[in-house]
Design a protein around this motif. Structure first.
Motif, PDB file in Angstrom:
ATOM      1  N   SER A 183       4.447  41.177  22.834  1.00  0.00           N
ATOM      2  CA  SER A 183       5.186  40.710  21.780  1.00  0.00           C
ATOM      3  C   SER A 183       6.649  40.014  22.158  1.00  0.00           C
ATOM      4  CB  SER A 183       6.255  42.429  21.102  1.00  0.00           C
ATOM      5  OG  SER A 183       6.946  42.591  22.045  1.00  0.00           O
ATOM      6  N   ILE A 184       6.264  39.863  23.623  1.00  0.00           N
ATOM      7  CA  ILE A 184       8.228  38.878  24.542  1.00  0.00           C
ATOM      8  C   ILE A 184       6.879  37.633  24.377  1.00  0.00           C
ATOM      9  CG2 ILE A 184       8.680  38.521  26.997  1.00  0.00           C
ATOM     10  CD1 ILE A 184      10.141  40.955  26.128  1.00  0.00           C
ATOM     11  N   ILE A 185       5.586  37.387  24.106  1.00  0.00           N
ATOM     12  CA  ILE A 185       5.591  36.268  24.927  1.00  0.00           C
ATOM     13  C   ILE A 185       5.001  35.670  23.624  1.00  0.00           C
ATOM     14  CG2 ILE A 185       3.146  35.103  25.187  1.00  0.00           C
ATOM     15  CD1 ILE A 185       2.898  37.182  27.734  1.00  0.00           C
ATOM     16  N   LYS A 186       5.382  36.482  22.636  1.00  0.00           N
ATOM     17  CA  LYS A 186       4.319  35.553  21.399  1.00  0.00           C
ATOM     18  C   LYS A 186       6.333  35.173  21.034  1.00  0.00           C
ATOM     19  CE  LYS A 186       2.859  37.240  16.829  1.00  0.00           C
ATOM     20  NZ  LYS A 186       2.911  37.476  16.610  1.00  0.00           N
ATOM     21  N   LYS A 187       7.325  36.012  21.383  1.00  0.00           N
ATOM     22  CA  LYS A 187       8.942  35.631  20.963  1.00  0.00           C
ATOM     23  C   LYS A 187       9.146  33.980  21.629  1.00  0.00           C
ATOM     24  CE  LYS A 187      10.680  39.534  19.905  1.00  0.00           C
ATOM     25  NZ  LYS A 187      10.987  40.354  20.680  1.00  0.00           N
ATOM     26  N   LYS A 188       8.814  34.302  23.299  1.00  0.00           N
ATOM     27  CA  LYS A 188       9.405  33.215  23.688  1.00  0.00           C
ATOM     28  C   LYS A 188       8.623  32.079  24.886  1.00  0.00           C
ATOM     29  CE  LYS A 188      13.424  36.152  25.877  1.00  0.00           C
ATOM     30  NZ  LYS A 188      14.088  36.345  27.534  1.00  0.00           N
ATOM     31  N   LYS A 189       7.735  32.900  24.969  1.00  0.00           N
ATOM     32  CA  LYS A 189       6.198  31.844  25.470  1.00  0.00           C
ATOM     33  C   LYS A 189       6.698  30.491  26.922  1.00  0.00           C
ATOM     34  CE  LYS A 189       4.001  30.163  20.778  1.00  0.00           C
ATOM     35  NZ  LYS A 189       5.207  31.694  19.951  1.00  0.00           N
ATOM     36  N   ASP A 190       7.206  32.050  27.786  1.00  0.00           N
ATOM     37  CA  ASP A 190       7.558  31.285  28.787  1.00  0.00           C
ATOM     38  C   ASP A 190       5.990  31.981  30.200  1.00  0.00           C
ATOM     39  OD1 ASP A 190       8.811  31.610  31.648  1.00  0.00           O
ATOM     40  OD2 ASP A 190       9.952  32.941  31.157  1.00  0.00           O
ATOM     41  N   PRO A 191       6.195  29.985  30.195  1.00  0.00           N
ATOM     42  CA  PRO A 191       4.640  30.018  31.158  1.00  0.00           C
ATOM     43  C   PRO A 191       5.161  31.315  32.430  1.00  0.00           C
ATOM     44  CG  PRO A 191       5.909  28.240  31.351  1.00  0.00           C
ATOM     45  CD  PRO A 191       6.968  29.774  29.915  1.00  0.00           C
ATOM     46  N   ARG A 192       5.866  32.148  33.006  1.00  0.00           N
ATOM     47  CA  ARG A 192       6.293  32.589  33.984  1.00  0.00           C
ATOM     48  C   ARG A 192       5.714  34.472  33.848  1.00  0.00           C
ATOM     49  NH1 ARG A 192       8.150  36.970  36.941  1.00  0.00           N
ATOM     50  NH2 ARG A 192       9.908  37.083  34.462  1.00  0.00           N
ATOM     51  N   ILE A 193       5.890  34.424  32.574  1.00  0.00           N
ATOM     52  CA  ILE A 193       5.847  35.752  31.738  1.00  0.00           C
ATOM     53  C   ILE A 193       4.484  35.785  31.853  1.00  0.00           C
ATOM     54  CG2 ILE A 193       6.204  37.781  29.961  1.00  0.00           C
ATOM     55  CD1 ILE A 193       8.852  36.475  29.996  1.00  0.00           C
ATOM     56  N   ILE A 194       4.087  34.334  30.549  1.00  0.00           N
ATOM     57  CA  ILE A 194       1.949  34.718  30.774  1.00  0.00           C
ATOM     58  C   ILE A 194       1.441  34.443  32.245  1.00  0.00           C
ATOM     59  CG2 ILE A 194       0.431  33.292  29.799  1.00  0.00           C
ATOM     60  CD1 ILE A 194       2.652  32.178  27.994  1.00  0.00           C
ATOM     61  N   LYS A 195       2.053  34.227  33.203  1.00  0.00           N
ATOM     62  CA  LYS A 195       1.761  34.317  34.587  1.00  0.00           C
ATOM     63  C   LYS A 195       1.166  35.607  35.073  1.00  0.00           C
ATOM     64  CE  LYS A 195       0.982  31.797  39.013  1.00  0.00           C
ATOM     65  NZ  LYS A 195       2.304  31.360  39.850  1.00  0.00           N
ATOM     66  N   GLU A 196       2.218  36.308  34.559  1.00  0.00           N
ATOM     67  CA  GLU A 196       2.366  37.919  35.634  1.00  0.00           C
ATOM     68  C   GLU A 196       1.578  38.466  34.262  1.00  0.00           C
ATOM     69  OE1 GLU A 196       3.541  38.547  37.652  1.00  0.00           O
ATOM     70  OE2 GLU A 196       5.175  36.945  38.026  1.00  0.00           O
ATOM     71  N   TYR A 197       1.873  38.462  33.213  1.00  0.00           N
ATOM     72  CA  TYR A 197       0.862  39.470  32.453  1.00  0.00           C
ATOM     73  C   TYR A 197      -0.762  39.080  32.109  1.00  0.00           C
ATOM     74  CZ  TYR A 197      -0.810  41.707  28.355  1.00  0.00           C
ATOM     75  OH  TYR A 197      -2.071  42.406  27.708  1.00  0.00           O
ATOM     76  N   LYS A 198      -0.814  37.558  32.807  1.00  0.00           N
ATOM     77  CA  LYS A 198      -2.580  37.467  32.998  1.00  0.00           C
ATOM     78  C   LYS A 198      -3.049  38.368  34.282  1.00  0.00           C
ATOM     79  CE  LYS A 198      -3.616  33.211  30.824  1.00  0.00           C
ATOM     80  NZ  LYS A 198      -3.493  31.671  30.548  1.00  0.00           N
ATOM     81  N   LYS A 199      -2.010  38.549  35.359  1.00  0.00           N
ATOM     82  CA  LYS A 199      -1.764  38.781  36.923  1.00  0.00           C
ATOM     83  C   LYS A 199      -2.267  40.801  36.986  1.00  0.00           C
ATOM     84  CE  LYS A 199       1.255  40.130  39.337  1.00  0.00           C
ATOM     85  NZ  LYS A 199       2.284  39.423  39.998  1.00  0.00           N
ATOM     86  N   ILE A 200      -1.609  41.240  35.118  1.00  0.00           N
ATOM     87  CA  ILE A 200      -1.630  42.547  35.428  1.00  0.00           C
ATOM     88  C   ILE A 200      -3.206  42.599  34.254  1.00  0.00           C
ATOM     89  CG2 ILE A 200      -0.992  43.955  33.752  1.00  0.00           C
ATOM     90  CD1 ILE A 200       1.192  43.516  36.095  1.00  0.00           C
ATOM     91  N   LEU A 201      -3.610  41.795  33.658  1.00  0.00           N
ATOM     92  CA  LEU A 201      -5.159  41.931  33.283  1.00  0.00           C
ATOM     93  C   LEU A 201      -6.159  41.750  34.138  1.00  0.00           C
ATOM     94  CD1 LEU A 201      -4.348  39.575  30.308  1.00  0.00           C
ATOM     95  CD2 LEU A 201      -4.385  42.237  29.738  1.00  0.00           C
ATOM     96  N   PHE A 202      -5.496  41.147  35.356  1.00  0.00           N
ATOM     97  CA  PHE A 202      -6.500  40.732  35.648  1.00  0.00           C
ATOM     98  C   PHE A 202      -6.722  41.977  36.704  1.00  0.00           C
ATOM     99  CE2 PHE A 202      -7.119  39.424  40.635  1.00  0.00           C
ATOM    100  CZ  PHE A 202      -8.686  38.938  39.831  1.00  0.00           C
TER     101      PHE A 202
END
Ligand code: G1P
Length: 271
Positions: A74-93
């Motif tokens: 939900s945060i990524i949808k609202k903000k599209k912040d590359p830093r948050i996307i990167k952090e989330y990808k790391k968590i998924l990994f």
């Protein structure tokens, strides 16, 4: 082949009270990154495919850290912040590699290890204790190499001050294999200075033979009323299992005490 690692995380963290009365110490940031992530990175870089995190129902926050998808989405949808996307990808990994096992009563590291019995597939597995960070050189990777050569169990080791031996498992050496590796003849959990066989301390990286589960099943409580991995290892050594102490070359940081934790952040910021 060593493809699985286990990480005991169910301890109460009393050395870091009061923060640990409400929070998991393994999530505390060390130079901006949760301590547990350093440990996971070390495992993954060493070629580990599955990491078993042993938590308790009081430490659900650790599972939540890795399973907060809706929040991120939900945060990524609202903000599209590359830093948050990167952090989330790391968590998924990380999430692809980890699995949770529960130890709801804090009965010690030995008991935590026993909880993973039915999940361990190969003859040997790796264990990392999250209080111990080893930087600059991947200790797990080096230990896996030594294991391949000697087909033995291995524990990371470091010489400590004689007056502090009661903070560690302390081992004695039967013979020197090469300049960084020793055959161990005995190990004692947190001895008093006068009872310590040496000042060679065990640091939290272990390659263990899964026969240890048979020893742990019958392991009685030891120091502080806990079931210690060290006591089971001692019995294995007496039954002629080959254990190596590996003097690692990386930089050791003890995050398990408040002073050590503070210093760790400063030291890592300088690397
Ligand atoms: C554990 C082990 C101890 C070892 C130490 C390394 O102690 O029981 O043998 O030397 O980790 O950090 P703990 O830190 O859980 O008190």
């Amino acid at each position: 082949m060593i493809k699985q690692a286990i990480i005991p995380l169910a301890g109460l963290g009393t050395r870091l009270l009061p923060i640990t009365s409400v929070f998991a110490k393994e999530l505390l940031p060390i130079n901006g990154k949760p301590g547990i992530e350093y440990i996971l990175d070390e495992c993954i870089e060493a070629g580990i495919k599955e990491i078993i995190l042993i938590i308790s129902n009081k430490k659900e926050i650790i599972r939540k850290y890795f399973y907060n998808d809706k929040f991120y989405q939900s945060i990524i949808k609202k903000k599209k912040d590359p830093r948050i996307i990167k952090e989330y990808k790391k968590i998924l990994f990380y999430k692809k590699k980890i699995k949770f096992v529960y130890q709801n009563k804090p009965l010690g590291t030995g008991d935590a290890v026993l909880k993973t019995k039915k999940f361990i597939k190969n003859k040997y597995f790796l264990m990392l204790l999250p209080d111990d960070l080893i930087m600059k050189k991947n200790c797990s990777k080096d230990m896996i190499k030594i294991h391949k050569k000697h087909k033995a169990s291995i524990m990371a080791s470091l010489k400590v001050n004689k007056n502090n031996v009661d903070r560690w498992g302390i081992f004695s050496i039967a013979k020197t294999l090469d300049k960084d590796n020793f055959k161990i003849s005995d190990v004692i959990e947190k001895p008093k200075t006068k009872d310590a066989p040496s000042n060679n301390a065990v640091i939290g990286r272990y390659i263990l033979n899964k026969d240890i589960f048979n020893f742990l099943k019958n392991q009685k409580k030891g120091k502080g009323g806990e079931i210690h991995i060290t006591d089971a290892i001692r019995k294995m050594i007496f039954e002629k299992y080959f254990f190596i102490g590996h003097k690692f070359t990386g930089k050791y940081l003890d995050c398990g005490t408040m002073n050590g934790y503070i210093k760790s952040g400063i030291e890592i910021s300088k690397l």
